[in-house]
Structures are given as C-alpha cells and as structure tokens.
Design a protein around this motif. Structure first.
Motif, PDB file in Angstrom:
ATOM      1  N   HIS B  14      35.387  16.308  16.553  1.00 48.26           N
ATOM      2  CA  HIS B  14      35.845  15.316  15.579  1.00 48.26           C
ATOM      3  C   HIS B  14      37.114  14.623  16.115  1.00 48.26           C
ATOM      4  O   HIS B  14      37.210  13.388  16.125  1.00 48.26           O
ATOM      5  CB  HIS B  14      36.138  16.028  14.244  1.00 48.26           C
ATOM      6  N   VAL B  54      33.933   2.938  21.625  1.00 49.08           N
ATOM      7  CA  VAL B  54      34.178   2.969  20.178  1.00 49.08           C
ATOM      8  C   VAL B  54      32.964   3.574  19.464  1.00 49.08           C
ATOM      9  O   VAL B  54      33.111   4.363  18.519  1.00 49.08           O
ATOM     10  CB  VAL B  54      34.505   1.557  19.636  1.00 49.08           C
ATOM     11  N   GLY B  55      31.764   3.234  19.965  1.00 48.32           N
ATOM     12  CA  GLY B  55      30.536   3.788  19.378  1.00 48.32           C
ATOM     13  C   GLY B  55      30.520   5.308  19.470  1.00 48.32           C
ATOM     14  O   GLY B  55      30.254   5.997  18.472  1.00 48.32           O
ATOM     15  N   ALA B  56      30.810   5.818  20.643  1.00 50.43           N
ATOM     16  CA  ALA B  56      30.825   7.282  20.829  1.00 50.43           C
ATOM     17  C   ALA B  56      31.916   7.909  19.949  1.00 50.43           C
ATOM     18  O   ALA B  56      31.693   8.956  19.326  1.00 50.43           O
ATOM     19  CB  ALA B  56      31.065   7.620  22.297  1.00 50.43           C
ATOM     20  N   ASN B  58      33.084   6.686  17.126  1.00 50.67           N
ATOM     21  CA  ASN B  58      32.620   6.616  15.728  1.00 50.67           C
ATOM     22  C   ASN B  58      31.685   7.765  15.394  1.00 50.67           C
ATOM     23  O   ASN B  58      31.828   8.423  14.364  1.00 50.67           O
ATOM     24  CB  ASN B  58      31.849   5.309  15.494  1.00 50.67           C
ATOM     25  N   LEU B  59      30.705   7.962  16.298  1.00 46.80           N
ATOM     26  CA  LEU B  59      29.699   9.007  16.038  1.00 46.80           C
ATOM     27  C   LEU B  59      30.349  10.370  15.892  1.00 46.80           C
ATOM     28  O   LEU B  59      30.009  11.141  14.999  1.00 46.80           O
ATOM     29  CB  LEU B  59      28.675   9.043  17.182  1.00 46.80           C
ATOM     30  N   PHE B  61      33.711  11.046  15.394  1.00 47.19           N
ATOM     31  CA  PHE B  61      34.759  11.124  14.373  1.00 47.19           C
ATOM     32  C   PHE B  61      34.188  11.059  12.948  1.00 47.19           C
ATOM     33  O   PHE B  61      34.566  11.842  12.088  1.00 47.19           O
ATOM     34  CB  PHE B  61      35.786  10.009  14.582  1.00 47.19           C
ATOM     35  N   PHE B  62      33.266  10.130  12.726  1.00 45.88           N
ATOM     36  CA  PHE B  62      32.731   9.994  11.372  1.00 45.88           C
ATOM     37  C   PHE B  62      31.516  10.893  11.138  1.00 45.88           C
ATOM     38  O   PHE B  62      31.197  11.236  10.007  1.00 45.88           O
ATOM     39  CB  PHE B  62      32.356   8.535  11.079  1.00 45.88           C
ATOM     40  N   GLY B  63      30.838  11.261  12.244  1.00 42.95           N
ATOM     41  CA  GLY B  63      29.636  12.096  12.118  1.00 42.95           C
ATOM     42  C   GLY B  63      29.962  13.563  11.899  1.00 42.95           C
ATOM     43  O   GLY B  63      29.163  14.297  11.329  1.00 42.95           O
ATOM     44  N   LEU B  64      31.108  13.998  12.388  1.00 47.23           N
ATOM     45  CA  LEU B  64      31.479  15.413  12.252  1.00 47.23           C
ATOM     46  C   LEU B  64      32.643  15.523  11.280  1.00 47.23           C
ATOM     47  O   LEU B  64      33.573  14.724  11.328  1.00 47.23           O
ATOM     48  CB  LEU B  64      31.900  15.984  13.618  1.00 47.23           C
ATOM     49  N   ARG B  65      32.570  16.526  10.423  1.00 50.57           N
ATOM     50  CA  ARG B  65      33.658  16.702   9.448  1.00 50.57           C
ATOM     51  C   ARG B  65      34.443  17.952   9.792  1.00 50.57           C
ATOM     52  O   ARG B  65      33.856  19.034   9.907  1.00 50.57           O
ATOM     53  CB  ARG B  65      33.081  16.835   8.043  1.00 50.57           C
TER      54      ARG B  65
END
Lengths: 200, 498
Positions: B14, B54-56, B58-59, B61-65
């Motif tokens: 994250h 930025v895509g990687a 995003n995935l 940072f926002f994909g994992l909590r």
C-alpha cells in the motif's frame, strides 16, 4: 596526341593533390591526426606537440575575452547520429578546445538534442597538463575548419510509441477503478448510516 | 522478525504504491520541459512512463487497504522496496528514450540517480533531450532529499507511519515531529535550489554560455551537487566548463550537501557556533585535511601536474567531490586512473569510504560514526593509562551534549563493518572479472559510498553481474544497509511461511 594523353593523368594528379590539400591542409604540414582515446593513452608522446583533431562541435561556444572554449567530440556519434542510426556505442568522448573567438565564429551549428553539430578540424597544441588553465587536458587551437556543416535532425516517435501511449493511458484509467469503487462504497456506507440515524 | 502475513504484505505494498504515485506525478515536470522545448519523442516517453507509474501506484495504494499501524520492521521493508520500485519505474522513460543499451542499464542509471551516486551508463549524453536530461537530475534530487521523506511530509501527515519510514531512509529527526522535519528538509532544499540555480546561472552566463542553457545547466548542476549525486548535463562532467568560478560554486554546493540538515537548521536559527562544536564538522574537517594532504603528496610524488596550483585545483576538487559522495570530475576518469598514482587514489578511496555527515545527502560510513569510533579509541587508551577503579567517560557534542555509550559505539562499529563488507563485495566481483585491485576497490567504494567517481571500470560493456553488484551496492549503501537486510529477512520469512 600522345602529349595530350600524358597530360590527363598529370592534370588528374594535380586536381587530386589540390583537393587533398584543401580538405586536409594539416596533413601537408606533416601533422598527425589524433583521437581523444590516443591522447588519453599516449599523452606523454603528444604533450606539447601540435596535432590535428577532428570531431563534432557540441554543446556551447563559451566566449571568454578574445578566446573561446568549445567541446569537440570524436566519438562514434560524431559521424553517425544516434537518433538516425540507433546504434549505441557507449558514452561520448572528446576534448576541450581553446581557440581564438574569431575561429570559433566559424561554427554555425552545435551538436545538441535534435541537431548534429558541425564536423570540424582543429589544428593546435595539445596539453596533457595545461599550465594556463590549471592542469587542463586540452588543445590550444590556432585554426578551425568546418569540414562538414551540421544539420537539424527530424525526429518522429517510433511506430510502437503511440499504441504504447494509448495502452498506458488505458492502464491509468483502469487503475482508478479501486479508487472509484472505494468512493462509491464510502458514499453507500454514509447514506445507510444517515438513514439508520434518521437524518435522511 | 516473525514471518509475514497477508496483512503485512498489504500494508507494505500500500505504501510502496504511494511512493510510486508521487514518483509518477514528478514525471510531469520533465514532460512539461520537453513539451516547451518541442521534444515530442521525449515528451511521449515521459507520458507513457507517467501513466504506467501512476497507474501502478493507484492499483497498489487504492487497491490495498492497510490494516493497523505499521511496525518498525515493516517501515524498513517499505523503504527498501520503495527504492527498488522507484528504480524500476524511473528507469522506464530512460529506457524508452533510446540512450541505454538495455533495461538493466537504465535501472543502473536510475538507481545511481536515486541513490545519488552518479555512475552512468548513458550513451551519447551530449545529444540527449532537455526533458530527459532533467529527469536524470530530478531523480537525483528526489533520491537525495529522500523520496520516502517526500511522501511522509506531504501525503502522510498524521497517519502514524511517518516515523518508521523516515528513520528507515537513514534520517534523524531535526524537529520534534518527523513530518515537520521532512517539510523543513524540502523547504530548505527548494530555497537552496532557487539560490543555487540563480548564482550558478549568472556565473555560467558570465563564463560565456547562453542564458537559457546557463540556467538549465545551473539547475541540473545544483540538483546533482547539493544532493551529492554527480550527474552532469554534458558528458565531460564539470570539466566541460573549464572554469574556476564554476568549480568553486559547485564545491560550495557539495559542501552544503554533505553537512547534516540538523546542523544547518541550528545555523539557520542563529547558532553558528554549532559548526565548530559539532563532532561531525570537526571529524569532517580533520578527515578532509588529512586526505587532502595525502592526495597532494600523491600528486606531487607522481608528478601528475606541473605545479602546486594545478595539484591543488584538481586534487582538492576531486577530493571534495569524493568525500562528499558527489562524483563531479574535472579530470578524465582514465586519466585519473593512469596518472594520479596509488597514494592519491588510495586517499580518494579513503575519503569516498568515509563520506559526509549523517542526515545529509552523502553516503558511506559518515563522519559521526568515525568521530564516535575515534572517541571510543581515545576513551580506551585513557582507561588503560588510568587506575583500574577509574571511570573514564567521553563526551561529544552533536546538536546537544552526549556521553558516549557502549551501545552508540557498537552501532557505529556495526554499520562501519557493514559498509566495509559492502566495499569488499564489489571489490571481489571486480577482481573476479580481471580488473586490477586499485580499480576494483575504487569503483566498488565509489558505488557503495554513493560517490560516482570512476577510473573507467563503469561502462556499458562491463559484465552484467558487476552491474547488478553495483546496483545492489548503491541501493544498500544509500539505505545504510540495515533497511536492505531487513527486507531480505522479511523475504526469508515469507519463504518459511509458505
């Protein structure tokens, strides 16, 4: 007739000699054309001697008083521009040339991104440890000749670059899905909380 | 450290994602420069890389909590992994631009930039686009100030994880709050960037360069000098300018970069006396003078230059560059390897191995550890000469007064030992490939100490294993080895759990 036949080779020889003299006047003076690699390896042999150095004028002409500094590269790229051939042959190599500003004015184009600099020949004294410039490794040139004028390079992105750009843009868009999902989930949770507490 | 669970991995990746997000956004700066300069190919390369990074980010940072607070161990692993991820993604535009023979070479360049080393494998730098050249220097600035520090200060204030990441990147807290410390570092650095670019830009104009190019070169040289990096916009390094004023100004940048930020903070607060009392500045002055003496003696003995003035100008510049961990050069690498003699080269190796101050952009062992070890030696000698019942204490001053403890000394010895091990690793690999002992040791210390001086070993033709070894040395050296070791212990734990 026979005298005329003898004259042709003689004329051809004279013409060749003149051309040779024109494009390589330094060689006629008995001077040696040396490269930066040779100067680095055999500096003792050439230190304090007059040499001929050829290469591409790159970067900037830095005028200081009546003189100027210019970097001249004699590497692979000085003859084969990387952006044209795509050939990778290592880092740049060259030497700093200290020459009269009037000689430096002959340079019309410098090698930078998007342009190939003038291919020049300088004649001057090589210093492995220049006293005038605090131990510089340089050539104090007396003359500079532009052998081949520089030119502009027209660069267009490679064929695969545009699809790659579109794909990466799409990837960027997809990567925002977790964020949008999270936002939606947060909104839903907030709404249900409000509903449960009787605010909605 | 216990073996990692899924939650550990989610926590770690994250925050790695957040670092990538910040890195990707930074690519917009050189992209804008490329667009202004009309360098369409370069702008497109940066655009592709920006989207991918930025895509990687995003995935991840926002994909994992993240679940719960991160631990100190996780903090170290996040820092080590963030640096690896930053290397892989900041290499993208470099590779796409076609100035590197392989992706590994581009990674070498980006790690060299991030770790503020300055060793380069670039091809035809003199024809590189402005935007791409700026990116090389910007990654040096980001790495020097600490990319994780950047994230800590501007994205994670109040998140409760700042301290772990901040320390993991080899920093000490200047202010009571690490977020405030990070912001102070960035504020000061940006103020220096503006002042440095202006002063050097004016100097370059006076030295005959065109204004736009002067300020571009000045900004690049400041970023590389203050961050003790060593990249330059032209292939001939600082030698390109043939200018004593430029050499003096860049020397000032390097000295500024090698000084502790806490110390600079005290000086900014009006406590100039800290400069003379601090153990780091005292040690640094001593080691600088000692190694300078050795360099000058070596140059005189070898007869490298024809006079003392040249010895001093070239010797002092290369020494400050090496000691600060910068890597700017005013001589050719092969010329130095062949003509400087073993004594001068040994002194340079020693200076590179010692490094600058802690909490600065310098790498290597660092002055505070050298100072503490020297104090401990002094304490032990005094103890031997004193009656057995005597209690011998040593004190030192670093922002405040300290009494030297066994724990401080053992930590200083441990880190020094780890650095020596790192220096040895690269030297052995260099020797394995047939390079001479001096050349192998020089290049290895230069890589591990994040210096960047070279005698010519570093080249795109060097063996792949040597490139990988130098990448590892630069990475581990920048993070003071411990964060990297923590990451390996973490990975071993992952293997065991499976």
């Amino acid at each position: 007739m026979k005298r005329k036949t003898c004259l042709y080779p003689l004329l051809a020889a004279c013409l060749f000699f003149c051309l040779f003299l024109d494009c390589s006047s330094a060689l006629a003076d008995g001077l040696e054309v040396v490269g930066s690699g040779t100067l680095l390896r055999e500096w003792e042999k050439y230190d304090g001697r007059e040499v001929v150095f050829r290469g591409e004028a790159v970067g900037d002409v830095m005028v200081r008083g009546g003189y100027a500094w210019v970097a001249v590269n004699d590497d692979h790229y000085s003859l084969n521009a990387l952006h044209e051939t795509g050939e990778l042959r290592g880092g740049n190599s060259g030497i700093g040339i200290w020459l009269p500003a009037s000689e430096a004015e002959k340079i019309t184009r410098l090698g930078r991104h998007g342009s190939v600099g003038d291919y020049v020949e300088v004649v001057g004294v090589f210093h492995a440890d220049c006293r005038e410039h605090g131990g510089d490794f340089d050539i104090h040139a007396r003359s500079l000749t532009v052998l081949e004028p520089g030119r502009e390079l027209h660069q267009a992105p490679g064929a695969g670059k545009w699809p790659a750009a579109l794909a990466s843009l799409a990837f960027l868009g997809i990567s925002l899905i977790p964020l949008l999902k999270r936002r939606a989930q947060e909104k839903r949770s907030a709404r249900s909380l409000l509903r449960r507490s009787g605010w909605d | 450290m216990a073996g990692p669970y899924r939650e550990d991995l989610e926590n770690i990746f994250h925050y790695v994602g957040l670092v990538l997000l910040a890195l990707g956004l930074c690519m917009a700066v050189p992209m804008a420069v490329s667009l202004v300069a009309g360098e369409w190919c370069s702008a497109l390369d940066l655009f592709i890389s920006l989207c991918a990074t930025v895509g990687a980010g995003n995935l991840l940072f926002f994909g994992l909590r993240p679940k719960g607070r991160i631990t100190w161990n996780q903090g170290l692993v996040i820092v080590a992994l963030s640096w690896l991820a930053a290397m892989l993604f900041s290499a993208l535009p470099l590779y796409l631009n076609g100035h590197y023979a392989s992706y590994l070479d581009a990674c070498f360049e980006s790690m060299s930039g991030l770790a503020t080393t300055g060793l380069t494998l670039v091809h035809d730098l003199d024809h590189m686009a402005y935007g791409m050249n700026l990116w090389r220097h910007l990654i040096m600035f980001l790495g020097g100030q600490g990319i994780v520090v950047l994230v800590v200060s501007y994205f994670m204030a109040g998140s409760g994880v700042a301290a772990q990441l901040y320390v993991g990147e080899g920093r000490e807290s200047i202010l009571p709050n690490v977020v405030e410390s990070s912001r102070f570092i960035w504020r000061v650095s940006l103020a220096y960037l503006a002042a440095g670019t202006l002063s050097l830009g004016i100097c370059l104009i006076l030295e005959g360069m065109a204004p736009v190019r002067s300020f571009f070169h000045a900004a690049c040289l400041f970023m590389a000098g203050f961050d003790t990096g060593g990249f330059t916009p032209q292939a001939q390094s600082v030698f390109y300018y043939h200018s004593l004023p430029v050499e003096l100004i860049t020397m000032a940048f390097m000295v500024l970069g090698m000084l502790n930020f806490s110390l600079q903070y005290e000086v900014w607060r009006g406590k100039a006396g800290e400069l003379w009392r601090n153990i780091e500045t005292r040690t640094l002055t001593l080691t600088l003078l000692l190694t300078l003496g050795l360099v000058l003696a070596g140059l005189t003995l070898a007869g490298t230059f024809s006079g003392f003035a040249s010895d001093l100008r070239r010797g002092a510049y290369q020494l400050v560059s090496g000691h600060s961990g910068t890597g700017f050069m005013t001589v050719y690498g092969p010329q130095m390897g062949a003509r400087w003699g073993d004594l001068a080269l040994f002194a340079l190796i020693a200076a590179m191995g010692l490094g600058g101050c802690s909490c600065s952009t310098s790498g290597a062992v660092k002055a505070i550890r050298v100072g503490m070890i020297a104090k401990d030696v002094k304490r032990r000698v005094r103890k031997t000469l004193s009656p057995s019942s005597a209690v011998v204490l040593e004190r030192f001053h670093h922002i405040r007064d300290y009494t030297l403890t066994e724990e401080m000394v053992s930590t200083a010895f441990l880190v020094t030992l780890l650095y020596l091990g790192l220096y040895l690793l690269g030297t052995v690999v260099g020797l394995f490939y047939g390079y001479g002992l001096t050349a192998s040791a020089f290049e290895s210390v230069s890589a591990a100490g994040n210096v960047g001086l070279t005698t010519g070993v570093t080249s795109w033709t060097m063996p792949t294993l040597l490139k990988v070894t130098y990448i590892f040395e630069m990475w581990a050296g920048r993070l003071e080895v411990l964060a990297v070791l923590s990451m390996f212990v973490f990975l071993l734990g992952l293997g065991r759990r499976r």
